[in-house]
Design a protein around this motif. Structure first.
Motif, short mmCIF file in Angstrom:
data_model
loop_
_atom_site.label_atom_id
_atom_site.label_comp_id
_atom_site.label_asym_id
_atom_site.label_seq_id
_atom_site.Cartn_x
_atom_site.Cartn_y
_atom_site.Cartn_z
N GLU A 113 41.17 41.77 45.39
CA GLU A 113 41.44 40.76 44.36
C GLU A 113 41.46 39.36 44.96
N GLY A 114 41.91 39.23 46.18
CA GLY A 114 41.92 37.92 46.82
C GLY A 114 40.52 37.35 46.96
N ALA A 115 39.58 38.22 47.34
CA ALA A 115 38.19 37.76 47.44
C ALA A 115 37.64 37.38 46.07
N LEU A 116 38.02 38.15 45.03
CA LEU A 116 37.58 37.82 43.66
C LEU A 116 38.07 36.44 43.26
N MET A 117 39.35 36.16 43.51
CA MET A 117 39.90 34.87 43.13
C MET A 117 39.26 33.73 43.92
N ALA A 118 38.95 34.00 45.19
CA ALA A 118 38.27 32.97 45.99
C ALA A 118 36.88 32.68 45.43
N LEU A 119 36.16 33.76 45.04
CA LEU A 119 34.83 33.57 44.44
C LEU A 119 34.94 32.83 43.10
N LEU A 120 35.96 33.20 42.32
CA LEU A 120 36.15 32.53 41.03
C LEU A 120 36.42 31.04 41.23
N GLU A 121 37.27 30.70 42.18
CA GLU A 121 37.57 29.29 42.43
C GLU A 121 36.33 28.54 42.92
N THR A 251 48.02 34.63 29.72
CA THR A 251 48.07 34.37 31.16
C THR A 251 46.73 34.58 31.83
N ASP A 252 45.77 35.20 31.15
CA ASP A 252 44.46 35.45 31.74
C ASP A 252 43.58 34.22 31.57
N THR A 253 42.88 33.85 32.64
CA THR A 253 41.99 32.69 32.62
C THR A 253 40.64 33.07 33.20
N THR A 254 39.58 32.76 32.45
CA THR A 254 38.21 33.04 32.90
C THR A 254 37.39 31.75 32.80
N LEU A 255 36.18 31.79 33.37
CA LEU A 255 35.33 30.60 33.37
C LEU A 255 34.90 30.20 31.96
N ILE A 256 34.76 31.18 31.07
CA ILE A 256 34.34 30.84 29.71
C ILE A 256 35.41 30.02 29.00
#
Length: 514
Positions: A113-121, A251-256
């Motif tokens: 999940e940490g890698a996912l959040m880094a990619l999202l950021e 609490t959920d946040t996505t790029l859309i």
């Protein structure tokens, strides 16, 4: 030095070709490492013109080459990005052409999940730098859309919650575009749904929605990852139709959420943002109507009172008409005398003007005009002759400077011009003489009309005493001899012995008419 291969006697080392060695290595690698999971950081990423994908996986000591064939990319699940830590699954293989081994990656996943959040950021910063999240480009939501397009799954409770909320607040037409809301197919289907709604034409067989809601229930980061894909964020930012994002819980946040025009914490909240409450709207309209009616009534009352106040300050209509009526009465009283006085003034002026119209005056004017006409007529002939002679001399002088044939033609032309000019002079003179004669004739007719002889023809007579015109009885008594002139002759009478008769008409400047 021996240049030829000659095995030593007793040696049993087998001999292989290069292709045999490469084939053997390929078999050993594929047999021992058939299906593997490899964790590493994505390095170089290249997509060839053929559509195949090539990238590297690396750790702190080694680099593993990976490739995904064109037909395997849709099932890959994730397009590798440089610097992302992933877990790749696939088959190991070796290439006999260059003695290299590689991983045929068929599935990719973010490593933790940490890698996912880094990619999202990372994606969020890149898209924000392009301006996709700017507030200036966000469109306002329609107050009351006619048609609402919903992009979601038909199997979940999300669509039922949205429909139920819309029915409670303000029923509207809803178009649902079914999509996968998680997994590998989620991102491309959501992007195609947004683009499909925008591609519809207004007034077509399938109506174009006025508002789009992209909705999904809550879930983990991996479940919501399809809404973090770049193609979904770009499709939401490029939508011409206002778009509400309602993905996950509050609490959920996505790029859309950043690319949409409005973010709703839940799908139910998205329905509340889409339409107002009908009952509240009706109540508000009725309240506004009541306020408007009250304001109109108050305005009419206030203006009526103001009108009455102003009317009290105005004079009565009868008082306004008193002065004009008095002026009319005075004008009416003055009209008759004014008309009589005007007629008398004009009669006196007419008598003054007519006094100057004597027959002798007209006769003198006629004689003067006749004498002037005779003088002008006598001068016209010699003047025309002199003008003709001068022009003839000028023509003859000019004719000497030309050739004989040209002189003849020029002389003929000038002769014609001269003849035309002479005719014009003659016509002008005749018209002028005729005009003068007509004028003299009209004056003579006027003289005859004003002459006392015309009066004699109507039965009047002129009395002369001692050769002078007698204008009264006293003069007739004093005359030695009287002469009465009638229209057809004269009669002589004795003077003082004659008894004068009473005048039967007014006196004239020519004598007394009886």
């Amino acid at each position: 030095m021996d240049l030829l291969d000659d095995p030593a006697p007793g040696s049993n080392t087998p001999e292989f070709t290069v292709s045999e060695i490469a084939g053997t290595v390929k078999k050993l690698v594929e047999a021992e490492l058939g299906w593997v999971r490899v964790k590493g950081e994505v390095g170089r990423v290249v997509q060839a013109r053929s559509g195949h994908l090539y990238f590297d996986l690396k750790d702190d000591r080694s680099v593993l080459s990976c490739m995904t064939w064109k037909g395997q990319i849709p099932q890959l699940g994730l397009i590798p990005e440089e610097g992302t830590e992933v877990v790749a699954e696939g088959k190991m293989t070796a290439s006999g052409f260059q003695s290299k081994f590689a991983l045929n990656a068929q599935r990719l996943a973010i490593a933790g999940e940490g890698a996912l959040m880094a990619l999202l950021e990372k994606r969020k910063k890149a898209l924000a730098a392009e301006g996709l999240f700017d507030e200036a480009r966000k469109k306002p939501l329609p107050y009351l859309p006619e048609i609402i397009g919903v992009v979601t799954s038909l199997q979940g409770v999300v669509i039922r919650d949205i429909m139920h909320r819309l029915r409670d607040r303000f029923p509207r037409k809803v178009l649902v575009w079914p999509v996968a809301v998680q997994g590998q197919a989620c991102a491309p289907e959501v992007a195609r749904a947004i683009e499909g709604f925008n591609a519809l034409s207004a007034g077509g067989a399938m109506p174009r929605p006025d508002l789009i809601i992209v909705a999904r229930g809550g879930g983990s980061v991996e479940d919501l990852w399809g809404f973090n894909e770049e193609i979904v964020a770009r499709a939401a930012a490029a939508s011409d139709i206002p778009l509400i994002s309602a993905v996950g819980h509050e609490t959920d946040t996505t790029l859309i959420d950043f690319a949409s025009d409005k973010r709703a914490p839940t799908p139910t909240a998205a329905a509340e943002l889409a339409v107002p409450v009908r009952h509240e709207l009706v109540a508000w309209v009725e309240g506004q109507a009541a306020r408007m009616s009250q304001l109109v009534s108050q305005g009419i009352t206030a203006r009526g009172q103001r009108l009455r106040d102003m009317a009290r300050a105005l004079p009565r209509a009868e008082a306004l008409l008193d002065t004009p009526r008095q002026r009319l009465d005075r004008a009416t009283d003055q009209l008759g005398p004014a008309l009589i006085a005007g007629v008398q003034r004009r009669r006196v002026r007419l008598a003054d003007v007519s006094g100057g119209l004597r027959a002798s005056t007209l006769q003198r004017r006629v004689e003067n005009d006749s004498r002037r006409l005779s003088e002008l007529s006598a001068r016209l002939g010699p003047a025309l002759a002199r003008g003709v002679a001068a022009k003839r001399d000028r023509y003859e002088t000019r004719a000497l400077a030309f050739r004989p044939d040209a002189l003849v033609q020029d002389q003929r032309r000038k002769t014609q011009d001269f003849q035309r000019l002479a005719m014009r002079f003659s016509d002008v003179g005749n018209r002028q003489i005729k005009g003068w004669r007509d004028h003299i004739a009209s004056l003579d007719r006027l003289r005859e009309t004003l002459s006392y002889k015309a009066t004699l023809a109507r039965g009047y007579a002129v009395v002369r005493g001692d050769g002078a015109v007698v204008t009264g009885a006293k003069a007739a008594k004093q005359a030695q001899a009287l002469e009465i002139e009638f229209a057809d002759g004269k009669v002589s009478l004795g003077g003082k012995a004659a008894t004068p008769t009473k005048a039967k008409d007014t006196h004239s400047d020519q004598g007394t008419l009886f």
